[in-house]
Design a protein around this motif. Structure first.
Motif, short mmCIF file in Angstrom:
data_model
loop_
_atom_site.label_atom_id
_atom_site.label_comp_id
_atom_site.label_asym_id
_atom_site.label_seq_id
_atom_site.Cartn_x
_atom_site.Cartn_y
_atom_site.Cartn_z
N LEU A 76 13.14 22.35 -3.74
CA LEU A 76 13.66 22.08 -5.35
C LEU A 76 14.43 21.09 -5.42
CD1 LEU A 76 14.56 25.68 -6.53
CD2 LEU A 76 12.81 24.25 -7.36
N PHE A 77 15.04 20.60 -4.49
CA PHE A 77 16.25 19.67 -4.63
C PHE A 77 15.73 18.26 -3.86
CE2 PHE A 77 18.09 23.67 -3.76
CZ PHE A 77 18.71 24.01 -5.14
N THR A 78 14.59 18.21 -3.20
CA THR A 78 14.24 17.01 -2.71
C THR A 78 13.70 15.95 -3.80
OG1 THR A 78 13.49 18.16 -0.52
CG2 THR A 78 12.52 15.81 -1.15
N GLY A 79 14.15 14.89 -4.05
CA GLY A 79 13.81 13.94 -4.88
C GLY A 79 13.99 14.27 -6.65
N ALA A 80 14.80 15.36 -6.51
CA ALA A 80 15.09 15.79 -7.76
C ALA A 80 16.36 14.70 -8.83
CB ALA A 80 15.82 17.13 -8.03
N THR A 81 15.72 14.77 -10.08
CA THR A 81 16.44 13.95 -11.04
C THR A 81 17.85 14.44 -11.29
OG1 THR A 81 15.70 14.84 -12.84
CG2 THR A 81 14.60 12.95 -11.91
N LYS A 82 18.81 13.69 -11.83
CA LYS A 82 20.08 14.49 -12.23
C LYS A 82 19.88 15.58 -13.11
CE LYS A 82 23.04 10.22 -11.31
NZ LYS A 82 24.01 9.27 -12.00
N ALA A 83 19.15 15.38 -14.18
CA ALA A 83 18.69 16.38 -15.42
C ALA A 83 18.41 17.73 -14.43
CB ALA A 83 17.67 15.91 -16.35
N PHE A 84 17.42 17.46 -13.29
CA PHE A 84 16.90 18.69 -12.79
C PHE A 84 18.05 19.54 -12.13
CE2 PHE A 84 14.71 21.09 -9.54
CZ PHE A 84 13.51 21.76 -10.21
N LEU A 85 18.83 18.98 -11.43
CA LEU A 85 19.84 19.35 -10.60
C LEU A 85 20.90 20.01 -11.64
CD1 LEU A 85 20.43 16.47 -7.79
CD2 LEU A 85 19.28 18.99 -7.55
N ALA A 86 21.20 19.50 -12.65
CA ALA A 86 22.27 19.97 -13.53
C ALA A 86 21.58 21.16 -14.15
CB ALA A 86 22.34 18.91 -14.66
N ALA A 87 20.23 21.03 -14.59
CA ALA A 87 19.70 22.37 -14.77
C ALA A 87 19.75 23.68 -13.95
CB ALA A 87 18.09 22.23 -15.57
N ILE A 88 19.44 23.51 -12.84
CA ILE A 88 19.50 24.29 -11.77
C ILE A 88 20.99 25.01 -11.52
CG2 ILE A 88 19.37 25.05 -9.12
CD1 ILE A 88 16.94 23.18 -9.17
N THR A 89 21.75 24.04 -11.55
CA THR A 89 23.15 24.49 -11.42
C THR A 89 23.78 25.47 -12.69
OG1 THR A 89 23.81 22.46 -10.26
CG2 THR A 89 25.69 23.60 -11.07
#
Length: 537
Positions: A322-335
């Protein structure tokens, strides 16, 4: 310092000293500081039994290690090297959750979790493990439903519409950069506002092609533009995506994630198993699809606050993907999703090899930890081991030695107590699952899928009239009376789609539709913080 031991082949080591019944040190006779650790796991009827405490190589059966049921919506991590027993730990947790009436979602990446639906097989190793940990083991199967992504492989097909999947998740599977992800978000915003139903990938292709046309660029002047270069990247990514066979994952009927919240007639929670063995070569896709399921639940479920037991416990396997190559928006959404979904009664467990696979903002939300053995064969491994040790509370164990010496089915555990405080770190020999530790045969799996009450609802794919079909129908000339329609039509190839899209976007019908105000469908679409969407229910 104390540490557990295991044999070279990964099985439990038991010599005449270590196999001594722990009742010799039982009750108040537990050695110190084992007594202090055991005191952190008090008896409770509303708890899952994980196993028994390991101290100085001994398994102390009368020092059980357990996790309170009410704390399982506080999220968790199951980690460890390949072959250390993570899958069996998931099975053990899922069984007890089901027995407590809590539905469970499991991703079966390797195809070996289907055995949870069948009783286990007694044997010498199972009986030995049961005696060591003080477990009354009986063979038992649990209610299960089996699903498959897009109908690939065994299972009830799970599909999502492109509209529902949303731009953030789609950008992740298309491996777009941040600028391209923002442009894709603009495309979705336009489709939502105009009420253009994006059921499948060809609908999205049509809208992208229009928005870079002369007519489409004028539509976007007030909210931003879409460069031809970025649109070209998105279209090429979509074409490559379809050529990998991913088109079948998008469409209708769309899976209703509330199916994951079901209980059986006897009150046990249904274990929903997503069979991924047939698509394990597309890890970016299936890991992102798992996040869609979770985000969709977040989108729909009401706030319930703290509850006596979770509404659902969701295991995200291969979480590092899930986190490999993830953008900032994607990581923020998961968090944000992980932080907020607890109050909706859903617990999330990330399953991966080391804690460093999970970003610190997410890792900080995971109060329950089951850490299986780690290996230190390389300098990178040694660095990961030290980082893992630093994520645990202080303990009397020499954790670097313990974590490299754990055997299969052993783990270092710390969870949240009923008061919400972390429990003492405990090296633990885990219980044996009661269900079959391996897959059921293919015929039995197929029979279980077809016997499900959900099979008829989701089995047949629908290609209803959506944006692509509506525009194509308006652009195409009506057939002459003496012309006969072909008896059967094959799906258009991406190249044929591009040709038809070019015709469609140039048609007066499309231009008229593109200028129109948003339809009722567009007004009813709402998007979550993850960009996923559903029509208002």
């Amino acid at each position: 310092m104390a540490k557990s031991t295991s044999s070279a082949d990964g099985t439990d080591s038991t010599d005449s000293t270590d196999s001594t019944d722990s009742t010799a040190n039982g009750g108040g006779g537990l050695p110190e500081p084992a007594r202090a650790i055991a005191a952190g796991y008090p008896p409770s009827a509303a708890a899952l039994d994980l196993g028994a405490l390991l101290w100085d190589g001994r398994c102390l059966a009368d020092a059980p290690i357990r996790v309170p049921l009410a704390m399982l919506n506080r999220h968790g991590l199951v980690a460890g090297a390949t072959g250390t027993g993570k899958t069996k730990t998931l099975q053990l947790l899922a069984e007890q959750l089901s027995a407590a009436g809590v539905p469970v979602f499991l991703a079966d990446v390797k195809g070996d979790v289907s055995g949870i639906s069948a009783p286990g097989q007694a044997g010498d190793r199972v009986q030995q493990r049961a005696v060591e940990v003080g477990q009354e083991w009986t063979a038992r199967g649990f209610p299960a439903e089996f699903y498959g992504l897009g109908g690939i492989g065994p299972g009830i097909p799970v599909r999502a519409t492109v509209t529902s999947f949303g731009p953030v998740l789609l950008a992740k599977v298309l491996q777009l950069n941040q600028t391209q992800e923002q442009s894709l978000g603009l495309i979705f915003h336009y489709a939502d506002a105009k009420g253009l139903e994006l059921d499948d990938l060809k609908d999205l292709r049509a809208v992208v092609a229009f928005l870079v046309s002369d007519e489409g660029r004028a539509e976007l002047k007030t909210i931003g533009g879409l460069s031809a270069a970025t649109a070209g990247v998105i279209l090429r990514s979509l074409t490559a995506f379809e050529q990998q066979g991913a088109g079948s994952f998008f469409g209708r009927p769309e899976f209703d994630t509330k199916e994951l919240l079901r209980t059986a007639d006897d009150g046990r929670g249904v274990v929903s198993v997503l069979e991924l063995a047939a698509v394990q070569d597309r890890p970016q896709l299936f890991s992102t699809f798992l996040m869609w399921l979770l985000a969709d639940l977040f989108h729909d479920l009401p706030e319930v606050g703290d509850v006596e037991r979770p509404k659902l416990v969701f295991f995200l396997d291969e979480a590092h993907l899930l986190f490999t190559g993830a953008t900032k928006a994607f990581l923020a959404a998961i968090t944000q999703t992980v932080r907020l979904i607890r109050s909706k009664g859903v617990g999330v467990f990330f399953v991966t090899q080391t804690p460093k696979d999970v970003p610190s903002d997410v890792l900080g939300q995971l109060g329950n930890r089951v850490q299986h053995a780690l290996r230190a064969f390389t300098p990178e491994d040694a660095k990961a081991l030290k980082a893992t040790v630093q994520t645990f509370p202080n303990s009397p164990y020499h954790l670097e030695e313990v974590l490299t010496g754990l055997g299969t089915g052993e783990a270092v555990v710390t969870v949240l107590s009923e008061s919400g405080a972390p429990t003492p770190v405990a090296a633990t020999r885990l219980r044996a699952p009661q269900s079959l530790m391996g897959p059921i045969d293919a015929a039995a799996l197929e029979a279980a899928v077809r016997a499900s009450s959900l099979y008829g609802q989701y089995a047949q794919e629908e290609d209803r009239e959506s944006a692509y079909e509506k525009l194509a129908a308006r652009a195409a000339p009506a057939p002459a009376p003496d012309e006969e329609a072909p008896a059967a039509e094959r799906p258009p190839t991406p190249r044929e789609q591009d040709s038809l899209v070019s015709q469609v976007v140039g048609s007066s019908a499309f231009k008229s539709l593109a200028r129109s105000v948003g339809t009722q469908l567009g007004r009813e679409i709402t998007r979550s913080l993850f960009g996923t969407a559903r029509r208002k229910r």
